[in-house]
Scaffold this motif. Sequence first.
Motif, PDB file in Angstrom:
ATOM      1  N   GLY B  89      99.091  75.380   3.856  1.00 45.77           N
ATOM      2  CA  GLY B  89      98.461  74.157   4.343  1.00 45.77           C
ATOM      3  C   GLY B  89      99.453  73.120   4.825  1.00 45.77           C
ATOM      4  O   GLY B  89      99.166  71.924   4.791  1.00 45.77           O
ATOM      5  N   HIS B  90     100.626  73.563   5.284  1.00 40.53           N
ATOM      6  CA  HIS B  90     101.668  72.618   5.705  1.00 40.53           C
ATOM      7  C   HIS B  90     101.602  72.394   7.220  1.00 40.53           C
ATOM      8  O   HIS B  90     101.612  73.350   7.992  1.00 40.53           O
ATOM      9  CB  HIS B  90     103.046  73.164   5.302  1.00 40.53           C
ATOM     10  N   LEU B  91     101.541  71.131   7.600  1.00 36.49           N
ATOM     11  CA  LEU B  91     101.456  70.743   9.011  1.00 36.49           C
ATOM     12  C   LEU B  91     102.661  69.877   9.349  1.00 36.49           C
ATOM     13  O   LEU B  91     103.024  68.987   8.585  1.00 36.49           O
ATOM     14  CB  LEU B  91     100.155  69.959   9.231  1.00 36.49           C
ATOM     15  N   GLY B 113      95.787  69.125   2.345  1.00 36.52           N
ATOM     16  CA  GLY B 113      96.946  69.696   3.027  1.00 36.52           C
ATOM     17  C   GLY B 113      98.169  68.805   2.887  1.00 36.52           C
ATOM     18  O   GLY B 113      98.084  67.682   2.381  1.00 36.52           O
ATOM     19  N   THR B 114      99.296  69.300   3.352  1.00 35.37           N
ATOM     20  CA  THR B 114     100.510  68.484   3.342  1.00 35.37           C
ATOM     21  C   THR B 114     100.998  68.312   4.774  1.00 35.37           C
ATOM     22  O   THR B 114     100.827  69.205   5.605  1.00 35.37           O
ATOM     23  CB  THR B 114     101.636  69.118   2.510  1.00 35.37           C
ATOM     24  N   VAL B 115     101.609  67.161   5.038  1.00 29.37           N
ATOM     25  CA  VAL B 115     102.051  66.837   6.390  1.00 29.37           C
ATOM     26  C   VAL B 115     103.489  66.350   6.339  1.00 29.37           C
ATOM     27  O   VAL B 115     103.840  65.526   5.492  1.00 29.37           O
ATOM     28  CB  VAL B 115     101.156  65.738   7.009  1.00 29.37           C
ATOM     29  N   THR B 116     104.322  66.886   7.231  1.00 37.72           N
ATOM     30  CA  THR B 116     105.682  66.369   7.393  1.00 37.72           C
ATOM     31  C   THR B 116     105.800  65.726   8.756  1.00 37.72           C
ATOM     32  O   THR B 116     105.435  66.344   9.762  1.00 37.72           O
ATOM     33  CB  THR B 116     106.718  67.511   7.275  1.00 37.72           C
ATOM     34  N   GLU B 117     106.299  64.483   8.779  1.00 38.38           N
ATOM     35  CA  GLU B 117     106.517  63.796  10.054  1.00 38.38           C
ATOM     36  C   GLU B 117     107.969  63.922  10.462  1.00 38.38           C
ATOM     37  O   GLU B 117     108.872  63.655   9.666  1.00 38.38           O
ATOM     38  CB  GLU B 117     106.149  62.307   9.940  1.00 38.38           C
ATOM     39  N   ILE B 118     108.186  64.284  11.721  1.00 37.75           N
ATOM     40  CA  ILE B 118     109.538  64.420  12.249  1.00 37.75           C
ATOM     41  C   ILE B 118     109.961  63.082  12.858  1.00 37.75           C
ATOM     42  O   ILE B 118     109.271  62.547  13.725  1.00 37.75           O
ATOM     43  CB  ILE B 118     109.564  65.495  13.358  1.00 37.75           C
ATOM     44  N   ALA B 119     111.078  62.572  12.412  1.00 38.70           N
ATOM     45  CA  ALA B 119     111.572  61.293  12.923  1.00 38.70           C
ATOM     46  C   ALA B 119     112.087  61.446  14.353  1.00 38.70           C
ATOM     47  O   ALA B 119     112.371  62.561  14.811  1.00 38.70           O
ATOM     48  CB  ALA B 119     112.702  60.785  12.021  1.00 38.70           C
ATOM     49  N   LEU B 135     110.421  73.551   8.757  1.00 44.22           N
ATOM     50  CA  LEU B 135     109.474  74.674   8.745  1.00 44.22           C
ATOM     51  C   LEU B 135     109.629  75.452   7.450  1.00 44.22           C
ATOM     52  O   LEU B 135     110.744  75.698   6.994  1.00 44.22           O
ATOM     53  CB  LEU B 135     109.706  75.594   9.955  1.00 44.22           C
ATOM     54  N   ARG B 136     108.462  75.814   6.864  1.00 43.55           N
ATOM     55  CA  ARG B 136     108.501  76.483   5.564  1.00 43.55           C
ATOM     56  C   ARG B 136     107.655  77.740   5.614  1.00 43.55           C
ATOM     57  O   ARG B 136     106.962  78.002   6.596  1.00 43.55           O
ATOM     58  CB  ARG B 136     107.934  75.557   4.482  1.00 43.55           C
ATOM     59  N   GLU B 137     107.703  78.473   4.517  1.00 46.60           N
ATOM     60  CA  GLU B 137     106.871  79.672   4.374  1.00 46.60           C
ATOM     61  C   GLU B 137     105.397  79.349   4.589  1.00 46.60           C
ATOM     62  O   GLU B 137     104.643  80.159   5.100  1.00 46.60           O
ATOM     63  CB  GLU B 137     107.034  80.236   2.950  1.00 46.60           C
ATOM     64  N   ASP B 138     104.994  78.159   4.127  1.00 51.13           N
ATOM     65  CA  ASP B 138     103.569  77.807   4.160  1.00 51.13           C
ATOM     66  C   ASP B 138     103.218  76.886   5.319  1.00 51.13           C
ATOM     67  O   ASP B 138     102.165  76.253   5.314  1.00 51.13           O
ATOM     68  CB  ASP B 138     103.161  77.162   2.825  1.00 51.13           C
ATOM     69  N   THR B 139     104.092  76.811   6.336  1.00 54.41           N
ATOM     70  CA  THR B 139     103.768  75.971   7.489  1.00 54.41           C
ATOM     71  C   THR B 139     102.749  76.684   8.370  1.00 54.41           C
ATOM     72  O   THR B 139     103.008  77.761   8.896  1.00 54.41           O
ATOM     73  CB  THR B 139     105.035  75.648   8.310  1.00 54.41           C
TER      74      THR B 139
END
Lengths: 459, 459
Positions: B89-91, B113-119, B135-139
Amino acid sequence: MSYFDVASAAPLHPVARQALMASLDEGWADPARLYREGRRARLLLDAAREAAAEAVGCRPDELVFTPSGTRALHDGVAGALAGRRRVGGHLVVSAVEHSAVLHAAAAHESAGGTVTEIAVDRTGAVRPEAYEAVLREDTALACLQSANHEVGTEQPVAEVAEVCRADGVPLLVDAAQSLPWGRVDGGWSLLAASAHKWGGPAGVGLLVVRKGVRFAPRGPVDERESGRAPGFENIPAVVAAAASLRAVRAEAAAEAGRLRELTERIRARVPGLVADVEVVGDPVRRLPHLVTFSCLYVDGETLLHELDRAGFSVSSGSSCTSSTLTPSHVLKAMGVVSEGNVRVSLPFGADAAEVERFLDVLPGAVAGVREKLGAPVASAATGTLDELTVDALGERCPLPVIELAKALPRVRVGGTVTVLSDDEVAAVDIPAWCWTQKQEYVGPREREHGVAYVVRRLV
Amino acid sequence: MSYFDVASAAPLHPVARQALMASLDEGWADPARLYREGRRARLLLDAAREAAAEAVGCRPDELVFTPSGTRALHDGVAGALAGRRRVGGHLVVSAVEHSAVLHAAAAHESAGGTVTEIAVDRTGAVRPEAYEAVLREDTALACLQSANHEVGTEQPVAEVAEVCRADGVPLLVDAAQSLPWGRVDGGWSLLAASAHKWGGPAGVGLLVVRKGVRFAPRGPVDERESGRAPGFENIPAVVAAAASLRAVRAEAAAEAGRLRELTERIRARVPGLVADVEVVGDPVRRLPHLVTFSCLYVDGETLLHELDRAGFSVSSGSSCTSSTLTPSHVLKAMGVVSEGNVRVSLPFGADAAEVERFLDVLPGAVAGVREKLGAPVASAATGTLDELTVDALGERCPLPVIELAKALPRVRVGGTVTVLSDDEVAAVDIPAWCWTQKQEYVGPREREHGVAYVVRRLV
C-alpha cells in the motif's frame, strides 16, 4: 426514420443547442478565478444552478452538477451512506432501480454493508408497506426511482418518503426518467437526474441533497461544487442543461397529453395486431411517453434489427440482444416475459403518423422473426400423452420457450411437460410464459446439467 | 484585453468548436445501442479514441475518456493502487503534483495506505535518484507530473520511469500541462490529461493504462469505457477534444518557439522592471508558454485585481488570494517566495504586443500595491541595534515580511530581527525572503501565540 428511444437518450433540444453555443464563448474559464473571464463563467454557473433548482424545487445551494446521472447516483448513494455511517450500514433499494443504483448497492455490500431489495408487483411498482417492513434501526438510506426506466411505471415516492421520514431514514430518489415531466412530490431527501434524458447535453447530472441531510462525500474531492463533485465544471453544458429543462417543462403538460394518447394507442392495439404479446407496466400510473411489450417466441435482437431496417429505433430489455447477456433485471423482478421485449419511448414532438406506421410495421416484423425461429402456430391439438420431456440444453432464448409451446399441446390437459435448459433466461421466461398462457408452472428441478422446468397443461 | 491563464483553462479552439457543432447532431445517442443513431455515435466515439491514442502514443484500447482530468487522476491513482493491492500500500508522489493527485494520495492515506512525498529543488524539479531511494518492496505506484502547472518546470519523467521500471513499480504521469506540446517520452505505465487545457471542451479527461499494468477500478462501474469510467459518454465533447488535440499538435512546434521567446522576454525583463522580484522555475527545462514570478511586499489578490483592471487575466499561487487560504504547495515545496505571485501562461496565438504592454503595466501595478501596503523602499541604513523584535501577530501576508524588511536595516550587520507572526504563510515567505535578500534565516521558535522567526543581518 423515427427515433423512439428517448428513455436511453434524447436528441439535443433546440434550446440546449442555443444555450450551449452562446455559453461556449462566455463559460470556458475557471469560475474560481477572479479575473473577468472567471467572473463571467461564475455568473453563468450560478444562473444555471438557480434555474435547475427552481425546476427541481429545491434551494440552489442544495444542488450540485455532476458529470452524469450515473455519477450522481453513485456519489449520492455513497455520500448518504457515509454520512450516516454511525447509524448503520443497511441500505434499502427497490429491485427495479437503474443499474447505477444497484451497482452502488453492490459496491456497498462488498465493502461490508447490507442491502435489502424491495420486490415489485407484476406492474413493476413497489408498495410503501414493503419499505415500512424492512426499515431498521441501522438503516442508513433507502432508494426509490420516481418512475421505472424500462416499463414506465410510476412509483409511490411521496408515500415511501413518508414511511422513511417516520423512521428518520433519508430517501434518495432517482428522478432520471420523470424530471422532464415535473417536480418529484413528497418529502424526499436526495434526488438525482441526468440532462441527456430531457434533451440537455451529455455530461451533466444533478445531485440534490436537502439541507439537514447528513452527507459525507466519498473519495477525493476538491473545492468545486460544494466539495461534492470534483473536477473542472463544464459550464456550457450545465447552462444548456438548465435552459433545456426549463424549456421542456414549458411544453410538458401539452406533450404529456398528446404522447399519452399515442402510447395508449400502442398499448391498446398491439395485443390485437400481434399474437402472444404481453404489454407490461402499469396501464395508468405511468410515464406518458413510454410503453413496453414482450413478444413470445421472438429473439429481441433480430426484432430490433427488423424494426431498425423499417426506420424505427427502439430498445429492448430482452436478454437476446448482444449488449446484455442476462435478461433485464426489471422484467425479471416483475415476473413478466423478457423475450422479444420492445420499449417504445417517444420524444417530444413525436409524429402521430409515425406511430401508426410503427403499428403497421410491427406485425410483419414479429411474424418474420417467428417464422425464422420456427415459432409455434396456434394449435387446438388435444394431446394424449401424460408426460413429455423436451431437451433444450444448449439452446438459447427464445428457443426453450418455443420448444415448450410446441410440446404442450401434445400432452393431455393435466399432463406435464419438462423442459431441460441451461439458458439462464428460461428461469424468467418459462414461468412468465405459463402466466400469459394460463398454464401451471410447477417449478424448477436442479439437474446435473441445467435445470428441468416442469409445466402442467391446464387448458 | 489579454487572457494569459491557459494553464487554468484555454478558450475553446476553433477546431473544437467545429467538431462539437458537427457531432451534436450525430453523437447524442447511446453508443451501446444497435440502431442507426447508436451506431453513428459509436463510430464517432471510436474515431475520437483512435485520434486521441495516436496523439498520446498508445493503443486505442489503452485509453478511456473520463469526465475531467481530475477524475482521470483520482480514478487512475485509485485503480492502479487497487490493482497492486497484493504488492502493498505504498504510494510515492512528488511534492509538487497537482492537488488532484495529492487529494487522491490523502484519500489513500486515510484508507490505511502510506505515502512518501519526493522533495524538489528550488526550480521545482525532482531528481530521479530521489525516487530510487524511496521505492520499496511494497510500493504499489509512483506518480510524477510531466511539467509543473504553477512554475512550468519539466520533470525528468523518462528517467524516473526507468527507475520505476527497474523496481517493477508502475509510474502514473499527470500530463495535463504538457500534452498539447507533445507526447510524453519514456516508459510510463499510466497517463492522465485534461482537454480544456488544450482548447478542448470542459468535461473530458483522458486516462491511459498501458497493457499489462494491473488496474482494478474503484467504486461502482458500468459497461462503459472498458469498465473504467462509468456514466453515459459525452461523445460530442470527446470528438471535439480529440480533434482539437490533433489541431494544437499541428501548431505546437511553431508556437512553442514563438511563445518561448515571449516568456523568455518576461523572465529576462521583469527583474529589471520591478525591484525585489524572484522569477521561479527552471529557466531552460520548462514549458514554452509559462512563466512565474513573485513580487515581495505585495498582496497577490490586489495585484491580480490591478492587472485585471489593466486588461490582463493571470493567476497566482499566492496565499493572499480569496480562492486559497494557504500558500501554493508548489511554491512552498520549492522554498520560494509565495507573496505577490503571478503566473503568466500564454495561449496559442498570444500577441507579442500585448506581452510588451504587460511589461509596461506591471511595474506601476506592483508599485501601486506596495505603496498602499507601506512596503519598504531601498535603504542603505546602517543600523546599530543588536537585536529587534517585531510584533506582527494578527497581520496577514505580506505584512509580516514587510515589517521584517523595514526592521532589518535598523540592526547592525550580525544583529538579529525576530518576527512574531501567527500567519501560516510567514513560514514560507520569511525563509524565502532571506534567500532572495542574502540574509541568514536562523529559524523558527514556537511561542505560546504564533511563531518567532529569527533572521540575522548579513549584508
